[in-house]
Design an enzyme around this catalytic site. Structure first.
Site, short mmCIF file in Angstrom:
data_model
loop_
_atom_site.label_atom_id
_atom_site.label_comp_id
_atom_site.label_asym_id
_atom_site.label_seq_id
_atom_site.Cartn_x
_atom_site.Cartn_y
_atom_site.Cartn_z
N SER A 678 0.81 -1.23 0.00
CA SER A 678 0.00 0.00 0.00
C SER A 678 0.83 1.27 0.00
CB SER A 678 -0.94 0.01 1.21
OG SER A 678 -0.21 0.05 2.41
N LYS A 721 -6.40 3.64 8.88
CA LYS A 721 -5.52 4.62 8.24
C LYS A 721 -6.14 6.02 8.25
CE LYS A 721 -3.29 1.24 5.22
NZ LYS A 721 -3.08 0.75 3.83
#
Length: 804
Positions: A678, A721
């Site tokens: 990611s 996140k």
């Protein structure tokens, strides 16, 4: 040298016997060839050769089936029996070796060569004779089959060869070993071999004697115990005392009669009771049988608790005990709804998977309370013996049922909530694999006939609601995993921890430490600082410990200053009570910087900001990656660089720019391992910024996997996140367009403060992330390309849109 004598004589093949010289033996002869050989010998000089067969079962032996060395003997007496067989008394004279077979049709006729023995009387031979005689005396004393008179007969023999042959006749050894003695022509060597064989036989006989004595002592002890028990019975009868054993038996019979159990178990119980009546109460077997019947009557075969069918009440219990965990609560309420509609439902097997401290074990207790069932827990951590699950067979001393049956006895009902804790931490060794034994327990199609080794009869586990817990699915075998419904419990977010701390943990710790609301007040900022700076975990265990530490110090102050003392725990006072913060969390960069981009990472403890730095130095095109990055993250770095190279013309870079520079990518906090795809767009943005000398906006964070064509692929952990970006004061985040569906899991109050920009291509990321200056005319090549008619097919496919 004297030439050996040869002659043609009839041959009698012998089964299971070796005839030595100087040995008189009666034989029963039944084979036609052997009878004809006897007749031939009787019609001539009565001489014949007696040689053993190699295999006794061979009825019609060939020449190769007969040992070449035998004894040349004489017929002393012959008697024909009514059944056609012949009884003959023969005496061995001397050794003879078969030279050749003369006739094999009607009877065996062989040419033999007599073997002469050379007698050389030496001191060594005399010593051997004495040693052999002494060993034979010991052998005769141990072996009752040899008459003691043989010792006197043997002691009077002076010739070493004859002595060896006479003793060998009485040895109970295999035919092959006796034949080996017959084959030895040297008397001294024969004595030496015989001495070795006598030693081995004496050792075996001594072991046999010890075994016989041990068995005899055991039998005497058993007989003595039986006699004393009978005496005790007689004494008790005379004194008129109550027979306690009979009272116990009658109690067991009543329990068995009153207990509801299946037919197989009832039949077993009655059979064992019948055995118990016939046994002595003091025998070891009686104790084993009594314990077995006790286990049968103590199990909850058909004892069930009434379930709570009120879904609203169950929901209120779950909400009162745990905050969050929406998916688990919904699954429990769905089960109760189906149960109330259908009436009966097969046992459910749920597997709660999540990091330590998120409330998996305590949730099972709440499920039991919400459903009205009993609760029982079995920890499987470190279990590596199959018998822990299935039990031991009753043949073993101290055997017991397995933990499943033991736990059901403890639960007292046949439909509890059964928690199998730490199912991923089982192991296996030479005693078996407990995970394989659990396959039957956790399979709704099989567990209605679960067979415990100790009970040895089927037990129905289908009414039990099994809940298993695990920190990871990696340690669970696939067949076992296939039988469970997996419910993942992620780590708590910062907001959830704040709520849990204020609603559950703080009141609990204040009560444990004797404090009241007047003594201590926890401010919101103080609790948040404890969560951010003093703990780093997915659950709340360490958070509870920190709350306990604060309460202990406040309790000490209250004791010193008085019960009216009031302490307000704010962020400024935390260092006084908890010391220097051991952790820190990512914050927004102070200014826009070249070559530095802010990424978003997921950990078990929640989301984190992950800064990525890129430095460009003169060199030869080398790419250096540091910061303890995993293989996947390193591959993402290479993919990011390849994308930048493929877009060099559009970005205004030379085609061979990479050949004259070295690129160094670094992720700070190098001691912490990092991995995952990611961070791809973050590294690509940092590389582009460093090469173009354009700063990256400090108020943007990003996450997404990059492909070589610049596509942005979806990632996981978006909720954590996004919370990390909000905590770090970042107002905008870039996410993959395919992750838009996950925004529904993020609290609305967070989405109000953090702008989320979905992107599908890396060009969009650069346009949003780099500080764009129109006066300098940056990205003019990209703009011109998209405005021209010559747009490539790949660009159309990528659907690239550059926004200024």
């Amino acid at each position: 040298m004297k030439k050996p004598n040869t002659s043609i004589v009839p041959l009698i093949p012998l089964r299971d016997i070796i005839i030595f010289p100087h040995m008189v033996v009666p034989l029963f002869v039944g084979r036609e060839k052997s009878i004809k050989a006897l007749e031939f010998a009787m019609n001539n000089d009565k001489s014949l050769l007696l040689a053993a067969q190699k295999k006794a079962k061979t009825d019609d032996p060939a020449p190769e089936d007969i040992y070449p060395m035998g004894s040349l003997g004489t017929i002393l007496q012959l008697l024909r029996l009514p059944d056609g067989t012949v009884k003959v008394l023969v005496e061995g004279k001397r050794r003879a070796r078969i030279k050749e077979f003369v006739n094999e049709e009607d009877s065996f006729m062989v040419m033999v060569e007599e073997v002469e023995e050379e007698s050389d009387e030496t001191v060594e031979t005399e010593a051997l004779i004495r040693s052999v005689i002494k060993s034979f005396e010991i052998y005769v004393k141990l072996n009752k089959r040899v008459p003691p008179e043989m010792i006197m007969s043997v002691s009077s023999i002076d010739e070493p060869g004859r002595l060896a042959d006479t003793i060998a006749t009485h040895l109970t050894v295999k035919i092959e070993e006796k034949q080996a003695l017959l084959d030895i022509t040297d008397p001294a060597k024969r004595l030496e071999r015989l001495y070795t064989m006598l030693g081995g036989e004496i050792e075996i006989l001594e072991v046999e004697q010890r075994i016989r004595q041990r068995v005899k002592r055991q039998m005497e002890k058993t007989q003595k115990e039986y006699y004393l028990n009978e005496q005790m019975k007689a004494i008790q009868k005379e004194l008129g005392e109550k027979d306690e054993f009979k009272n116990e038996l009658s109690e067991l019979e009543e329990k068995v009669g009153a207990k509801k159990m299946n037919k197989e178990a009832m039949k077993k119980a009655k059979q064992e009771l019948k055995k118990l009546r016939m046994m002595s109460p003091m025998s070891a077997e009686a104790t084993v049988v009594r314990n077995y019947v006790d286990w049968l009557v103590s199990l909850p075969w058909e004892d069930v608790t009434e379930e709570n069918s009120d879904i609203d009440a169950a929901e209120s219990v779950l909400e009162a005990d745990h905050y969050g965990l929406k998916s688990v609560k919904e699954r429990i309420l769905e089960y109760l709804a189906v149960k109330s509609l259908v009436g009966e439902i097969k046992g459910q097997i749920l597997c709660l998977v999540g990091p330590p401290g998120v409330g998996k074990t305590s949730l099972a207790k709440s499920v039991a309370r919400a459903t009205g069932r009993n609760y029982v827990r079995l920890s499987l951590g470190g279990v590596k013996d199959e018998a822990e699950v299935r039990g031991h067979r009753r043949t073993y001393i101290g055997s017991m049922p397995g933990k499943i049956i033991q736990s059901l006895k403890k639960a007292g009902s046949n439909n509890p909530v059964f928690l199998l804790d730490e199912v991923d931490k089982m192991s296996s060794d030479f005693r078996g694999d407990p995970a394989s034994a659990l396959l039957e327990v956790l399979d709704p199609e099989q567990n209605h006939t679960f067979n415990d080794h100790y009970l040895d009869c089927d037990y129905d586990l289908s009414n039990i609601m099994f809940i298993t817990t695990a920190n990871s699915l990696q340690g669970i075998p696939y067949p076992l995993l296939d039988r469970m419904e997996i419910i993942r419990i992620p780590g708590y977010t910062e907001y959830e921890k704040l709520h849990i701390a204020r609603e559950f943990l703080i009141p609990k710790q204040m009560e444990c430490h004797g404090l009241t609301d007047k003594n201590v007040e926890f401010g919101k900022s103080g609790v948040l600082q404890i969560i951010r700076l003093y703990t780093r975990e997915a659950g709340v265990r360490n958070l509870e410990r920190k709350m306990a530490a604060v309460c202990r110090k406040v309790a000490r102050e209250v004791l010193k200053k008085g019960k009216d003392t009031n302490v307000k725990i704010s962020s400024r006072l935390l260092a006084k009570y908890l010391g220097i913060p051991p952790f820190r969390y990512g914050r927004i960069e102070e200014k826009d910087e070249i070559g530095t981009a802010t990424g978003l990472a997921w950990t078990e403890a929640g989301g984190e900001l992950l800064a990525t730095e890129v430095a460009i130095v003169p060199g030869k095109g080398k790419l250096t990656i540091t910061g303890q990055l995993g293989d996947v993250m390193q591959e993402s770095a290479h993919a990011a660089l390849t994308y930048i190279r493929s877009r060099s013309e559009q970005l205004g870079l030379d085609k061979d720019f990479y050949q004259s520079v070295d690129i160094h990518i670094h992720a700070p906090e190098g001691a912490i391992p990092k991995d995952g795809p990611s961070a791809g767009i973050t590294m690509a943005t940092a590389i582009a910024s460093a090469l173009l000398k354009i700063p990256v906006r400090n108020d943007i964070a990003m996450t997404g996997e990059i492909t070589l064509r610049g596509k942005v692929l979806p990632i996981g952990g978006l909720k954590e996140k996004t919370l990390a970006a909000h905590r770090g004061g970042i107002p905008m985040i870039l996410i993959p367009k395919e992750n838009e569906k996950d925004l529904k899991d993020i609290p609305s109050q967070i989405l109000k403060k953090v702008e989320v920009v979905p992107v599908s291509h890396m060009d969009e990321v650069l346009t949003n992330a780099l500080v764009f200056d129109k006066d300098k005319g940056l990205f003019k090549t990209v703009e011109r390309e998209f405005n021209s008619k010559e747009i490539t097919a790949s660009d159309k496919e990528n659907n690239v849109v550059i926004r200024h």
